[in-house]
Design a protein around this motif. Structure first.
Motif: not given
Length: 212
Positions: A43-54
């Motif tokens: 439902y939200g805007t997805a980030y690219p797969a494998g993106r580690v949170a800062p």
């Protein structure tokens, strides 16, 4: 003090674009505005797969050191705000608690709400604890001192500014209002805008997807 009227009236996508242009340039803004072709249909805007949170590292609402990495194993919902915010921050925290309560008990305990203060001068540890626990007995808060806060916010694509400053404790705060979903592995999966938080069922769906 309150969030500036401009921050309250400005639609979230424009607020976020403004902040991203300031802290990260066009590539970061493009990331948020472009819907990723995601087979999970968030439902939200997805980030690219494998993106580690800062990283998020500071002092928790209990006065002890707290880092986002210590919360691995749970889905963490991160929101940047401040305690004197008149409507956006309390509305967001109340909406997130409705989402948590709508989850089955076994999943509810695996979701952590985390408010990161963008007003570390006025948001003291005791006040932060009282504030977040008003909305949820399990909610956490995080205070990061300057200048580390500015660098941390930039890494998350978050912008904030102090306006109408008339004294050390008297000013307004404008900030972007994205809500970030981090999966139990510590990856950044979804960003919701504040207008989406009213759809509890769809937000629950996103949370359940990353808990699987």
């Amino acid at each position: 003090m309150t969030a500036s009227p401009a921050a309250v009236r400005r639609p979230w996508p424009w607020s976020l674009l403004f902040a991203l242009l300031a802290v990260g340039g066009l590539p970061a803004a493009t990331l948020v505005y472009a819907r990723v072709n995601n087979p999970q249909d968030f439902y939200g805007t997805a980030y690219p797969a494998g993106r580690v949170a800062p990283p998020l590292v500071g002092t928790g609402e209990d006065g002890r050191p707290l880092a986002l990495g210590a919360l691995k194993g749970r889905a963490v919902v991160v929101f940047f705000g401040f305690l004197q915010c008149p409507n956006i921050c309390p509305t967001t925290l109340a909406s997130l608690e409705r989402v948590r309560q709508a989850l089955p008990p076994g999943q509810r305990d695996r979701v952590q709400t985390l408010l990161v203060s963008v007003d570390p001068t006025r948001d003291t540890v005791p006040k932060l604890r009282e504030y977040v626990r008003f909305f949820s007995p399990s909610a956490r808060g995080l205070i990061i001192p300057e200048p580390q806060l500015r660098k941390t916010a930039a890494a998350w694509g978050v912008g904030y500014e102090y306006t109408d400053i008339t004294g050390p404790q008297t000013y307004q705060v404008s900030h972007t209002t994205g809500v970030y979903l981090i999966d139990p592995q510590g990856e950044q999966r979804v960003v919701w805008d504040i207008s989406q938080l009213t759809n509890t069922a769809r937000i629950v769906g996103d949370v359940q997807t990353v808990l699987r």
